[in-house]
Design a protein around this motif. Structure first.
Motif, PDB file in Angstrom:
ATOM      1  N   ASN A  86      20.606  12.438  -3.295  1.00  0.00           N
ATOM      2  CA  ASN A  86      19.837  13.655  -3.578  1.00  0.00           C
ATOM      3  C   ASN A  86      18.737  13.920  -2.557  1.00  0.00           C
ATOM      4  N   VAL A  87      18.899  13.411  -1.330  1.00  0.00           N
ATOM      5  CA  VAL A  87      17.900  13.612  -0.280  1.00  0.00           C
ATOM      6  C   VAL A  87      18.490  14.436   0.846  1.00  0.00           C
ATOM      7  N   GLU A  88      17.760  15.437   1.298  1.00  0.00           N
ATOM      8  CA  GLU A  88      18.148  16.231   2.461  1.00  0.00           C
ATOM      9  C   GLU A  88      16.993  16.238   3.454  1.00  0.00           C
ATOM     10  N   THR A  89      17.276  16.543   4.699  1.00  0.00           N
ATOM     11  CA  THR A  89      16.243  16.504   5.730  1.00  0.00           C
ATOM     12  C   THR A  89      16.083  17.869   6.400  1.00  0.00           C
ATOM     13  N   ILE A  90      14.868  18.134   6.856  1.00  0.00           N
ATOM     14  CA  ILE A  90      14.558  19.357   7.614  1.00  0.00           C
ATOM     15  C   ILE A  90      13.712  18.958   8.815  1.00  0.00           C
ATOM     16  N   LEU A  91      14.165  19.306  10.002  1.00  0.00           N
ATOM     17  CA  LEU A  91      13.390  19.058  11.215  1.00  0.00           C
ATOM     18  C   LEU A  91      12.421  20.217  11.432  1.00  0.00           C
ATOM     19  N   LEU A  92      11.143  19.894  11.600  1.00  0.00           N
ATOM     20  CA  LEU A  92      10.111  20.910  11.775  1.00  0.00           C
ATOM     21  C   LEU A  92       9.721  21.029  13.247  1.00  0.00           C
ATOM     22  N   SER A  93       9.239  22.203  13.621  1.00  0.00           N
ATOM     23  CA  SER A  93       8.691  22.419  14.952  1.00  0.00           C
ATOM     24  C   SER A  93       7.169  22.350  14.865  1.00  0.00           C
ATOM     25  N   PRO A  94       6.527  21.540  15.700  1.00  0.00           N
ATOM     26  CA  PRO A  94       5.068  21.454  15.654  1.00  0.00           C
ATOM     27  C   PRO A  94       4.424  22.832  15.797  1.00  0.00           C
ATOM     28  N   LYS A  95       3.449  23.102  14.948  1.00  0.00           N
ATOM     29  CA  LYS A  95       2.702  24.352  14.878  1.00  0.00           C
ATOM     30  C   LYS A  95       3.489  25.500  14.255  1.00  0.00           C
ATOM     31  N   PHE A  96       4.781  25.278  13.970  1.00  0.00           N
ATOM     32  CA  PHE A  96       5.597  26.315  13.337  1.00  0.00           C
ATOM     33  C   PHE A  96       6.301  25.740  12.106  1.00  0.00           C
ATOM     34  N   GLU A  97       5.629  24.816  11.443  1.00  0.00           N
ATOM     35  CA  GLU A  97       6.232  24.129  10.306  1.00  0.00           C
ATOM     36  C   GLU A  97       6.625  25.098   9.195  1.00  0.00           C
ATOM     37  N   MET A  98       5.770  26.087   8.936  1.00  0.00           N
ATOM     38  CA  MET A  98       6.019  26.970   7.797  1.00  0.00           C
ATOM     39  C   MET A  98       7.265  27.819   7.976  1.00  0.00           C
ATOM     40  N   GLU A  99       7.672  28.050   9.221  1.00  0.00           N
ATOM     41  CA  GLU A  99       8.900  28.827   9.445  1.00  0.00           C
ATOM     42  C   GLU A  99      10.103  28.112   8.843  1.00  0.00           C
ATOM     43  N   GLY A 150      10.490   5.938   4.570  1.00  0.00           N
ATOM     44  CA  GLY A 150      10.171   4.839   3.662  1.00  0.00           C
ATOM     45  C   GLY A 150       9.738   5.308   2.290  1.00  0.00           C
ATOM     46  N   LYS A 151       8.814   6.252   2.230  1.00  0.00           N
ATOM     47  CA  LYS A 151       8.329   6.744   0.935  1.00  0.00           C
ATOM     48  C   LYS A 151       9.356   7.661   0.290  1.00  0.00           C
ATOM     49  N   THR A 152      10.103   8.415   1.099  1.00  0.00           N
ATOM     50  CA  THR A 152      11.190   9.233   0.556  1.00  0.00           C
ATOM     51  C   THR A 152      12.172   8.365  -0.215  1.00  0.00           C
ATOM     52  N   LEU A 153      12.579   7.262   0.398  1.00  0.00           N
ATOM     53  CA  LEU A 153      13.533   6.354  -0.241  1.00  0.00           C
ATOM     54  C   LEU A 153      12.929   5.705  -1.486  1.00  0.00           C
ATOM     55  N   GLY A 154      11.626   5.370  -1.408  1.00  0.00           N
ATOM     56  CA  GLY A 154      10.965   4.793  -2.566  1.00  0.00           C
ATOM     57  C   GLY A 154      10.960   5.739  -3.746  1.00  0.00           C
ATOM     58  N   GLY A 178       0.815  -1.206   0.000  1.00  0.00           N
ATOM     59  CA  GLY A 178       0.000   0.000   0.000  1.00  0.00           C
ATOM     60  C   GLY A 178       0.851   1.258   0.000  1.00  0.00           C
ATOM     61  N   SER A 179       1.904   1.264   0.798  1.00  0.00           N
ATOM     62  CA  SER A 179       2.822   2.409   0.798  1.00  0.00           C
ATOM     63  C   SER A 179       3.515   2.540  -0.551  1.00  0.00           C
ATOM     64  N   GLN A 180       3.839   1.406  -1.163  1.00  0.00           N
ATOM     65  CA  GLN A 180       4.454   1.459  -2.488  1.00  0.00           C
ATOM     66  C   GLN A 180       3.490   2.030  -3.527  1.00  0.00           C
ATOM     67  N   ALA A 181       2.196   1.782  -3.338  1.00  0.00           N
ATOM     68  CA  ALA A 181       1.201   2.340  -4.264  1.00  0.00           C
ATOM     69  C   ALA A 181       1.160   3.866  -4.169  1.00  0.00           C
ATOM     70  N   ILE A 182       1.316   4.394  -2.973  1.00  0.00           N
ATOM     71  CA  ILE A 182       1.331   5.848  -2.802  1.00  0.00           C
ATOM     72  C   ILE A 182       2.547   6.451  -3.491  1.00  0.00           C
ATOM     73  N   VAL A 183       3.694   5.784  -3.367  1.00  0.00           N
ATOM     74  CA  VAL A 183       4.885   6.224  -4.091  1.00  0.00           C
ATOM     75  C   VAL A 183       4.609   6.216  -5.593  1.00  0.00           C
ATOM     76  N   ALA A 184       3.980   5.156  -6.078  1.00  0.00           N
ATOM     77  CA  ALA A 184       3.670   5.056  -7.508  1.00  0.00           C
ATOM     78  C   ALA A 184       2.747   6.180  -7.955  1.00  0.00           C
ATOM     79  N   ALA A 185       1.836   6.620  -7.087  1.00  0.00           N
ATOM     80  CA  ALA A 185       0.916   7.703  -7.434  1.00  0.00           C
ATOM     81  C   ALA A 185       1.650   9.030  -7.600  1.00  0.00           C
ATOM     82  N   CYS A 186       2.828   9.146  -6.994  1.00  0.00           N
ATOM     83  CA  CYS A 186       3.614  10.379  -7.114  1.00  0.00           C
ATOM     84  C   CYS A 186       4.462  10.413  -8.379  1.00  0.00           C
ATOM     85  N   LEU A 187       4.679   9.265  -9.001  1.00  0.00           N
ATOM     86  CA  LEU A 187       5.709   9.154 -10.026  1.00  0.00           C
ATOM     87  C   LEU A 187       5.332   9.619 -11.427  1.00  0.00           C
ATOM     88  N   PRO A 188       4.042   9.751 -11.788  1.00  0.00           N
ATOM     89  CA  PRO A 188       3.764  10.256 -13.133  1.00  0.00           C
ATOM     90  C   PRO A 188       4.404  11.617 -13.408  1.00  0.00           C
TER      91      PRO A 188
END
Length: 392
Positions: free
Chosen positions: A253-266, A214-218, A189-199
């Motif tokens: 080609n993957v980088e990470t960003i740690l978000l703060s709850p309720k302040f994600e957009m910052e 998991g989906k990032t790596l997929g 099921g998670s692989q199907a979501i990855v597939a939905a992003c790929l078109p």
């Protein structure tokens, strides 16, 4: 340990699990590990027997029990052989009395029964508590499907490209394919979501609720090397788990960003109006993963569900600002409740008229409420709802 002592140990563990479920504490698996770490005298057969007793109770009762003894007494009503183990011996539980509390009821929380998506009927709900399969995803950067079949001749080819099902209990992480990054454990099921992003072939994409990646790596395994992929999450521990998996996979080609709850957009401000693709695998009730985590039924309450749906709506609003015109948003939940799936899509489109639904062509799933519904009974996957939207 005697059979009665094992039963008493299961009761004590259930007491801890019930409190943790009520207070949003540690998971049952972690509590079981901690329990036996402090009881080195328990052998492997003891640990297995106690664990089976604990999970027999967790899978049987949908409502959170009053306590471990009441839960086990309720199970003993249906399994008479357990009644004999309430024998009052030194390390066993006291004998049952006629009027003491016994947990009863069905396997689903009563308050949730009317909230499932319409196609999720009685057989579908029963399947939600079946044992989960063990699915893996091929990393095409590390080898081919033939390499998987050569190592695991019994592997079942699944309908999605690079997806295989292995025998339950296979130690994937300790195997050569696991160590070398040829495969990652991932439900179909998670692989199907990855597939939905790929078109789309995005130049810049964000996996907003990446968790352990998991989906990032997929996605990274199938997108070009020049795609900039950002994985973000509010949980530092979960997000940190992507690093060793990235090294093993060979993706650069993957980088990470740690978000703060309720302040994600910052933290995401620099991405505003820039992303070709945003994936939101949103926090949810987890009803679609009960076969893996049946204790989630004891954790979710109407109040917690309300807070969760509010968070989902807010994440959709954030994503709407990050996607550029012509870009896409894939919203997914491992839930089969309408208020987390189709209702969220409807509310989003009502508030955001500059978006349209994109049809997704996959070999599994069924169309439902402007999206796709996956379920254990119908598709042999965890339960998911997801939808693909395009910004006009």
């Amino acid at each position: 340990m005697t059979p009665s002592a094992r039963l008493q140990a299961a009761i004590e563990l259930l007491d801890e699990i019930i409190v943790a479920a009520r207070d949003n504490g540690a998971s049952a698996d972690n509590l079981i590990k901690k329990f036996f770490k402090a009881r080195r005298y328990a052998g492997s057969k003891d640990r297995r027997a106690v664990r089976e007793l604990v999970y027999a109770v967790i899978r049987r009762f949908g409502e959170r029990p009053q306590n471990g003894r009441a839960a086990m007494a309720g199970l003993a009503e249906e399994q008479p052989e357990l009644q004999e183990l309430f024998d009052g011996t030194t390390y066993g539980p006291a004998a049952l009395t006629e009027n003491e509390a016994r947990t009863d009821g069905g396997s689903l929380p009563t308050w949730l029964e009317s909230r499932f998506a319409t196609p999720i009927d009685a057989p579908e709900r029963e399947a939600l508590l079946n044992r989960a399969s063990l699915d893996v995803r091929l990393n095409p950067r590390a080898g081919s499907a033939a390499d998987i079949v050569n190592f695991w001749p019994e592997a079942e080819k699944l309908p999605l490209p690079g997806a295989f099902r292995l025998e339950s209990g296979t130690n994937v992480d300790a195997s050569d394919p696991g160590r070398k990054g040829l495969v990652e454990i991932q439900d179909m099921g998670s692989q199907a979501i990855v597939a939905a992003c790929l078109p789309t072939r995005p130049k810049l994409m964000l996996d907003m609720c990446a968790g352990a990646g998991g989906k990032t790596l997929g996605l990274a395994a199938q997108l070009p090397d020049d795609t900039r992929i950002i994985a973000s999450d509010t949980d530092r521990g979960r997000l940190s788990r992507i690093e060793p998996r990235l090294r093993r996979s060979g993706n650069q080609n993957v980088e990470t960003i740690l978000l703060s709850p309720k302040f994600e957009m910052e933290a995401l401000a620099a991405l505003e109006g820039q992303c070709d693709l945003v994936l939101i695998d949103a926090p949810c009730s987890g009803t679609g993963t009960w076969r893996r985590n049946p204790e989630l039924r004891w954790r979710m309450t109407p109040e917690r569900l309300s807070r969760t749906t509010e968070l989902q709506a807010r994440l959709l609003e954030i994503a709407s600002d990050i996607v550029k015109p012509g870009g896409r948003l894939v919203y997914a939940v491992c839930s089969l409740l309408d208020e987390e799936g189709g209702d969220q899509t409807d509310r989003f489109l009502e508030k955001q008229p500059n978006w349209r639904i994109i049809e997704v062509d996959l070999p599994i799933g069924r169309s439902y409420r402007k999206g796709i519904l996956l379920s254990p009974y119908q598709d042999g996957t965890d339960g998911f709802y997801f939808t693909c939207l395009e910004k006009l």
